[in-house]
Enzyme design. Sequence first.
Site, mmCIF file in Angstrom:
data_model
loop_
_atom_site.group_PDB
_atom_site.id
_atom_site.type_symbol
_atom_site.label_atom_id
_atom_site.label_comp_id
_atom_site.label_asym_id
_atom_site.label_seq_id
_atom_site.Cartn_x
_atom_site.Cartn_y
_atom_site.Cartn_z
ATOM 1 C CD GLU A 250 -2.955 -1.132 0.597
ATOM 2 O OE1 GLU A 250 -3.528 -0.040 0.430
ATOM 3 O OE2 GLU A 250 -3.303 -2.170 0.034
ATOM 4 C CB CYS A 284 -1.849 7.255 1.475
ATOM 5 S SG CYS A 284 -3.228 6.314 2.162
HETATM 6 P P1 NAD Z 1 8.459 4.739 4.630
HETATM 7 O O1 NAD Z 1 8.431 3.959 3.377
HETATM 8 O O2 NAD Z 1 9.563 5.684 4.856
HETATM 9 O O3 NAD Z 1 8.490 3.758 5.900
HETATM 10 C C1 NAD Z 1 7.469 2.805 6.134
HETATM 11 C C2 NAD Z 1 8.036 1.637 6.905
HETATM 12 O O4 NAD Z 1 8.997 0.964 6.088
HETATM 13 C C3 NAD Z 1 8.745 2.001 8.198
HETATM 14 O O5 NAD Z 1 8.384 1.067 9.188
HETATM 15 C C4 NAD Z 1 10.214 1.865 7.818
HETATM 16 O O6 NAD Z 1 11.045 1.555 8.905
HETATM 17 C C5 NAD Z 1 10.160 0.709 6.848
HETATM 18 N N1 NAD Z 1 11.291 0.610 5.934
HETATM 19 C C6 NAD Z 1 12.099 1.605 5.476
HETATM 20 N N2 NAD Z 1 13.055 1.099 4.662
HETATM 21 C C7 NAD Z 1 12.844 -0.243 4.587
HETATM 22 C C8 NAD Z 1 13.475 -1.308 3.902
HETATM 23 N N3 NAD Z 1 14.539 -1.096 3.120
HETATM 24 N N4 NAD Z 1 12.962 -2.544 4.046
HETATM 25 C C9 NAD Z 1 11.880 -2.782 4.807
HETATM 26 N N5 NAD Z 1 11.244 -1.812 5.503
HETATM 27 C C10 NAD Z 1 11.719 -0.554 5.397
HETATM 28 O O7 NAD Z 1 7.045 5.448 4.704
HETATM 29 P P2 NAD Z 1 6.525 6.477 5.798
HETATM 30 O O8 NAD Z 1 7.280 7.742 5.639
HETATM 31 O O9 NAD Z 1 6.486 5.809 7.136
HETATM 32 O O10 NAD Z 1 5.008 6.671 5.354
HETATM 33 C C11 NAD Z 1 4.604 7.641 4.432
HETATM 34 C C12 NAD Z 1 4.265 7.004 3.115
HETATM 35 O O11 NAD Z 1 3.311 5.969 3.329
HETATM 36 C C13 NAD Z 1 3.615 7.945 2.141
HETATM 37 O O12 NAD Z 1 4.160 7.770 0.867
HETATM 38 C C14 NAD Z 1 2.152 7.525 2.153
HETATM 39 O O13 NAD Z 1 1.454 7.844 0.984
HETATM 40 C C15 NAD Z 1 2.259 6.074 2.378
HETATM 41 N N6 NAD Z 1 1.024 5.536 2.940
HETATM 42 C C16 NAD Z 1 0.229 4.774 2.124
HETATM 43 C C17 NAD Z 1 -0.962 4.267 2.613
HETATM 44 C C18 NAD Z 1 -1.848 3.423 1.738
HETATM 45 O O14 NAD Z 1 -2.776 2.826 2.263
HETATM 46 N N7 NAD Z 1 -1.606 3.331 0.436
HETATM 47 C C19 NAD Z 1 -1.351 4.531 3.928
HETATM 48 C C20 NAD Z 1 -0.515 5.301 4.728
HETATM 49 C C21 NAD Z 1 0.683 5.797 4.213
#
Ligand code: NAD
Length: 480
Positions: A250, A284
């Site tokens: 997502e 999002c």
């Molecule tokens: P992010 O991708 O920076 O981090 C999300 C998670 O991924 C964190 O727990 C982080 O530690 C982990 N992560 C980071 N690098 C990783 C790797 N290499 N391998 C595995 N895990 C890793 O996102 P964020 O800043 O926490 O959230 C914001 C983003 O999330 C925005 O782009 C938003 O649109 C999206 N979002 C989407 C939805 C949806 O339902 N589509 C809902 C909420 C947020």
Amino acid sequence: MNESLPIYQSYIDGAFAAGDNLIEVFNPANGQLLGSVPETSLSDVERAIAAARAAQKGWARKPANERAGYLHRIASKVRDNAERLARIITAEQGKVLGLALVEVNFTADYLDYMAEWGRRLEGEILTSDRPGENIFVFRKPLGVIAGILPWNFPFFLIARKLAPALITGNTIVIKPSEETPINCFEFARLLAETDLPKGVVNIVSGRGATVGSALSSHSGVDMVNFTGSVATGSRIMAAAAGNITKLNLELGGKAPAIVLADADLGLAVSAITASRVINTGQVCNCAERVYVQRKVADQFIDQVSAAMAATRYGDPLAEDNLDMGPLINQAGLDKVAQMVKTAVNDGAQVITGGSVADRSGQGFHYQPTVLAGCQQAMEIMRHEIFGPVLPIQIIDDLDEGIALANDCEFGLTSSIYTKDLSSAMRACNELDFGETYINRENFEAMQGFHAGVRKSGIGGADGKHGVYEFTHTHVVYLQI
Ligand code: NAD
């Protein structure tokens, strides 16, 4: 660190496990240190996956309705602690208390809703080409799920992963965002007070590059269920590729809102303003770009700018009656500020806001901002802003609105404001998105299916389709 602040521990196989390395967690509204969580060691990540694996068969053997009972009991624990949990979410994530309380109560409702699927899970019986043969399609759990969470709705996302995983007979290892892990460990404390069998839910924490990557690349994980950014989603795909691990991603959005000349303008203004203000624009699925028809453009821009300018913001635990809090961190604030600066350099006009808020260096606050005169080629119309900034472009007609809306690498949600049924139906048929909201705010229902096309993700969550994402089919041909 301050001795009185909490130090949380990983939750593995039904017990809390201290970590050697700690990550400090701060309040984004004022910089206050809130506590610390472990950077879970890779050996403890292994233990968590092994515990989930060991617990899975026994968990799946329980009748689904018995599994539902656990979810209902967890939901009622969440409700009993709603006020306290909401304050924790506000402190570490920055959303206003009212919204944090909505998040907590929605989470409890979601656990109850998913529990109800216990009596609704279905397989199929197919007719066979052969005499005397029965063909059964079973729905089986995948096994062990890794749930990797973002920070924007951190508490609800726990349930969005955990509840469908558990009701379908999977076990789970959850990793919250390093920005907002405290609410997840408070959830673990509530879990530990229930009779949930050990190993069914495990919670680890730490950075993405270490703990997240260890989960995504592990052969003992049967699905990585991730919510977060496109860049991370892409890294997770690469990490999961070695084991061909199933993915549910997502990812980001850049939701267009089309406002036609026949729209109820008051409704469009209030829904779109709310969309940019809720959670400080860090959602999002909320409107990230507006296409307004020329005839009503001036009126719309005046009204939406007045509404944005009237938005009250500040430190949600220190001030009352706020509409929004800070952005999540310095990087988020810098990104929003840079995008607005670039838009202005490219020819956009600031109608209201346009700067980092002057709060004596306290917190990551950005002014509610409206940018007019935007054009499709500008970065601000193409990339996710994730802040309280509304860029507006004028269109001549619906054809142009639909074409510009679809011209985007994201495809999560979209919206249109019109009183004309044929325009609404054209939007249904021609907008290439996972969701479209017509004459209402962007907020999905738990019985819907939250999923995006293009770079917004793979698979989806919620409702019947979301539940079945956590299963695989097993077809059996029976001849006796
Ligand atoms: P992010 O991708 O920076 O981090 C999300 C998670 O991924 C964190 O727990 C982080 O530690 C982990 N992560 C980071 N690098 C990783 C790797 N290499 N391998 C595995 N895990 C890793 O996102 P964020 O800043 O926490 O959230 C914001 C983003 O999330 C925005 O782009 C938003 O649109 C999206 N979002 C989407 C939805 C949806 O339902 N589509 C809902 C909420 C947020």
